[in-house]
Design a protein around this motif. Structure first.
Motif, PDB file in Angstrom:
ATOM      1  N   VAL A   1       0.445  -1.133   0.353  1.00  0.00           N
ATOM      2  CA  VAL A   1       0.153   0.572   0.003  1.00  0.00           C
ATOM      3  C   VAL A   1       0.771   1.129  -0.097  1.00  0.00           C
ATOM      4  O   VAL A   1       0.310   2.375  -1.133  1.00  0.00           O
ATOM      5  CB  VAL A   1      -0.964  -0.071   1.062  1.00  0.00           C
TER       6      VAL A   1
ATOM      7  N   LYS B   1       2.086   1.579  -3.410  1.00  0.00           N
ATOM      8  CA  LYS B   1       1.099   2.152  -4.454  1.00  0.00           C
ATOM      9  C   LYS B   1       0.935   3.974  -4.124  1.00  0.00           C
ATOM     10  O   LYS B   1       0.979   4.513  -5.299  1.00  0.00           O
ATOM     11  CB  LYS B   1       0.179   0.881  -4.291  1.00  0.00           C
ATOM     12  N   ALA B   2       1.047   4.335  -2.849  1.00  0.00           N
ATOM     13  CA  ALA B   2       0.679   5.320  -2.910  1.00  0.00           C
ATOM     14  C   ALA B   2       1.942   6.228  -3.035  1.00  0.00           C
ATOM     15  O   ALA B   2       2.078   7.306  -3.627  1.00  0.00           O
ATOM     16  CB  ALA B   2       0.820   5.628  -0.993  1.00  0.00           C
TER      17      ALA B   2
ATOM     18  N   LEU C   1       1.834   6.681  -7.021  1.00  0.00           N
ATOM     19  CA  LEU C   1       0.877   7.204  -7.278  1.00  0.00           C
ATOM     20  C   LEU C   1       1.402   8.794  -6.738  1.00  0.00           C
ATOM     21  O   LEU C   1       0.934  10.030  -7.986  1.00  0.00           O
ATOM     22  CB  LEU C   1      -0.522   7.297  -6.454  1.00  0.00           C
TER      23      LEU C   1
ATOM     24  N   LEU D   1      -1.217   0.258 -10.132  1.00  0.00           N
ATOM     25  CA  LEU D   1      -2.122   0.137  -9.180  1.00  0.00           C
ATOM     26  C   LEU D   1      -2.929  -0.538  -7.927  1.00  0.00           C
ATOM     27  O   LEU D   1      -3.308  -0.346  -6.625  1.00  0.00           O
ATOM     28  CB  LEU D   1      -2.427   1.998  -8.992  1.00  0.00           C
ATOM     29  N   ASP D   2      -3.162  -1.186  -8.494  1.00  0.00           N
ATOM     30  CA  ASP D   2      -4.381  -2.118  -8.214  1.00  0.00           C
ATOM     31  C   ASP D   2      -3.475  -3.935  -7.597  1.00  0.00           C
ATOM     32  O   ASP D   2      -4.304  -4.858  -7.623  1.00  0.00           O
ATOM     33  CB  ASP D   2      -5.123  -2.822  -9.343  1.00  0.00           C
TER      34      ASP D   2
ATOM     35  N   VAL E   1      -7.881   0.794  -2.524  1.00  0.00           N
ATOM     36  CA  VAL E   1      -7.532   1.845  -2.099  1.00  0.00           C
ATOM     37  C   VAL E   1      -6.996   3.026  -3.260  1.00  0.00           C
ATOM     38  O   VAL E   1      -7.014   3.984  -3.024  1.00  0.00           O
ATOM     39  CB  VAL E   1      -6.935   1.809  -1.026  1.00  0.00           C
ATOM     40  N   VAL E   2      -5.560   2.859  -3.590  1.00  0.00           N
ATOM     41  CA  VAL E   2      -4.666   3.841  -3.649  1.00  0.00           C
ATOM     42  C   VAL E   2      -6.061   4.168  -5.367  1.00  0.00           C
ATOM     43  O   VAL E   2      -5.406   5.020  -5.582  1.00  0.00           O
ATOM     44  CB  VAL E   2      -2.842   3.532  -4.145  1.00  0.00           C
ATOM     45  N   SER E   3      -6.170   3.447  -6.294  1.00  0.00           N
ATOM     46  CA  SER E   3      -6.490   3.738  -7.499  1.00  0.00           C
ATOM     47  C   SER E   3      -7.654   4.400  -6.902  1.00  0.00           C
ATOM     48  O   SER E   3      -8.358   4.923  -7.736  1.00  0.00           O
ATOM     49  CB  SER E   3      -6.609   2.548  -8.288  1.00  0.00           C
TER      50      SER E   3
ATOM     51  N   LEU F   1      -8.454   6.230  -4.836  1.00  0.00           N
ATOM     52  CA  LEU F   1      -7.961   7.891  -4.507  1.00  0.00           C
ATOM     53  C   LEU F   1      -7.832   8.339  -5.764  1.00  0.00           C
ATOM     54  O   LEU F   1      -7.387   9.634  -5.846  1.00  0.00           O
ATOM     55  CB  LEU F   1      -6.844   7.759  -3.787  1.00  0.00           C
TER      56      LEU F   1
END
Ligand SMILES: [Zn+2]
Lengths: 353, 264
Positions: free
Chosen positions: A102, A105-106, A109, A330-331, B52-54, B56
């Protein structure tokens, strides 16, 4: 253009949280380790006699951003310099993996860079690329607290599992025997040391399994140690812990190194890669080195800091995919079990560039 | 997504990315002050870490948010794994974007979901509508199994201003409920259980004067809470930020209640 970034020696930020170490590293061009921060939780788990998954997960959350920041600081780079993010997708403790995945991925992004989900065992194997050139076909012997595998790499980034443990991993067997010999957790290194110092040996069985098999089994050996301790105590005598440690170690080393050498010969390996946390075990390391010398087979083994779980090795493995433009979305899902063979690169670099 | 530009705090209200993953619902929103510019609720408990990230990213696009001013997250209590997912995502984003992080009680977020009903913006049952002008004790609950709930207590009269009366904790709904009902009666307040009513409907139904409102986690009201915290400068130390589990792990309990930091 992210593939071009990599060719110019792009910066990969790697994260590893598969078990009880929170780690982040900055690796340039897949080979050069600019930083490799490892925050071990071993002191926390010691009083429970082993890793408690829920506590490991809690610790990861508490330290993740701090460790990432330390990795950047030590590498002397800023967030904006990072070209891609790599993270251990699995295998490992699911709750622990989730935190790293997580966070990764954050970061992907927030920094708008590609993400590379990476196989933990590929990381252990490619830790070798941080210290030397890998020559293919290569045979890797992966020994750790969670894994015991013989992996053939016919070419770069392609993994074929030749043999694996059917029950306990080597490191797990060491820790269980260590407990029986009254050593505190984690006891593997104590058993290794006692075995080498002991003047006597209680000879224990070897689990060769069926003819031609490259698989391993260590639970019978562990039981043999426990049975011998009980038998001796029933006679009102003190069991020889030194003799048992030596007998156990010799049995493990015999089976593991013999199978590795046999597989290397059968598959025409031009190099043997020893890796994983138990690669620190002197017994295994010395015998394998001697056998490789005899056979004229070059052997690579990373330094200890790259053998135990660390993020730099994840960066080294992720580089395989980065160079080929094989990214995760991102998944990306963390998974307790992930196939190493399926994680193999799917394309040759020449076809992409 | 790179956030650039310097149009923050348009209209003086902060633009906040809000998230709560403590329950089976992945609740997220982009709010400007009390107003939700974009919000979503995904019902996929096992997929929080995947989505969660996608989610957001999609929300930021939907809200047309070039640069947010802060991140707000529910820090629990609730599902241990769920809370870790939200907290990990939020603290990492806050660190990477170098934005303030607001940690909210997931129970408070859940309780705030009753706001629109109390303010008459959503159709409410007779007991709730009939409480107009009286204090309402909103008791958010999440099932914690074995007859237990994660719960807290808030008081409001208008559904907009809130005061916390009880800390977040894990409680036996039967005992706790009876004591609350008694005190609410004395105080002339409506006792309103809100949240995961299903598993505890019978216990709540047996309490005199208690009302129930089935609610799932909704991030639409999080911006209101976050803006108030930001205005008071109540932000978290991003690195040290951790979930509020309200409970030790089983291993620690067995060892005699030692904290995770160790005693030695
Ligand atoms: Zn490992």
């Amino acid at each position: 253009m992210t593939i071009a970034d990599q060719k110019d020696g792009g910066l990969l930020l790697a994260i590893e949280t598969s078990c009880d170490e929170t780690s982040a590293a900055v690796v340039r061009g897949g080979r050069e380790v600019l930083s490799n921060i490892v925050s071990s939780q071993i002191e926390t788990h010691r009083r429970f006699g082993g890793v408690v998954p829920e506590i490991a997960s809690r610790k990861h959350v508490e330290s993740i951003t701090m460790i990432v920041q330390e990795a950047l600081s030590e590498a002397g780079v800023s967030r904006r310099d990072i070209d891609a993010i790599a993270v251990t997708q699995g295998p490992g403790l699911i709750g622990a993996l989730l935190v790293g995945v997580v966070a990764a991925k954050a970061l992907a992004l927030a920094l708008d860079v590609p993400l590379i989900g990476t196989h933990h065992i590929a990381g252990h194997i490619y830790a070798n690329r941080l210290v030397g050139e890998i020559v293919y076909p290569a045979l890797a012997l992966v020994v750790s607290g969670g894994h015991t595998e013989l992996v053939l790499l016919p070419e770069e980034g392609v993994f074929r599992i030749v043999g694996r443990t059917r029950d306990d991993a080597v490191g797990e067997a060491y820790d269980k025997v260590a407990r029986a010999l009254a050593f505190p957790y984690p006891g593997g290194p104590h058993v290794d040391k006692l075995a080498r110092e002991s003047g006597e040996e209680v000879v224990l069985p070897r689990a060769w399994l069926e003819e031609g098999s490259y698989d391993f089994s260590f639970s019978g050996l562990k039981s043999a140690v426990l049975a011998e301790i009980n038998r001796t105590k029933m006679k009102g005598l003190d069991p020889s812990f030194g003799g048992l440690a030596r007998g156990f170690q010799n049995s493990v080393v015999d089976v593991v190194t013999t199978k590795a050498m046999r597989a290397a010969a059968e598959f025409g390996a031009r190099q043997l890669l020893l890796c994983g946390g138990v690669a620190a075990n002197q017994g295994i390391r010395e015998r394998l080195a001697a056998l490789c010398r005899e056979a004229g087979l070059p052997m690579l083994v990373p330094p200890m800091s790259l053998c135990s779980d660390n993020a730099a090795m994840i960066g080294a493995a992720a580089d395989l995919k980065w160079r080929r433009g094989q990214f995760s979305t991102l998944d990306l899902a963390a998974a307790a079990q992930v196939s190493l063979e399926e994680w193999s690169v799917t394309d040759n670099v020449r076809n992409v560039l | 997504m790179t956030l650039t530009g310097k149009e923050n705090a348009r209209d003086g209200e902060p633009l906040v990315l809000c998230l709560d993953t403590s329950t089976a619902v992945l609740a997220a929103s982009v709010c400007r002050g009390g107003e939700a510019l974009a919000a979503r609720q995904s019902h996929a408990e096992r997929n929080h870490a995947v989505r969660v990230v996608s989610d957001l990213k999609a929300l930021l696009l939907e809200a047309g948010a070039q640069e947010i001013d802060a991140i707000a997250v529910g820090r629990g209590p609730g599902s241990y794994t769920g809370v870790r997912i939200g907290v990990s995502a939020a603290k990492t984003l806050a660190w990477a974007w170098d934005k303030p992080l607001v940690g909210l009680s997931s129970l408070e977020v859940l309780a705030m979901g009753a706001g629109p009903y109390l303010r008459g913006e959503k159709p409410a049952s007779d007991d709730i509508a009939g409480a107009a002008g009286r204090p309402v004790w909103v008791v958010p609950i999440m099932d914690a199994r074995r007859g237990q709930v994660y719960g807290a207590r808030f008081e409001t009269t208008d559904g907009a201003d809130w005061r916390r009366l009880d800390d977040d904790g894990i409680r036996l709904v039967g005992e706790w409920g009876r004591s609350l009902a008694e005190r609410a009666g004395e105080a002339g307040a409506l006792l309103l259980f809100a949240g995961d009513i299903g598993p505890h409907a019978e216990a709540i139904g047996a309490l005199p004067g208690a009302a129930a409102l089935q609610l799932t986690m909704d991030a639409g009201e999080m911006g209101r809470l976050a803006a108030a915290r930001l205005a008071r400068g109540q932000v978290e130390d991003v690195h040290a930020f951790a979930p509020n589990y309200t409970q030790l792990t089983e291993a620690e309990v067995k060892l005699g209640g030692a904290g995770t930091e160790g005693q030695a």
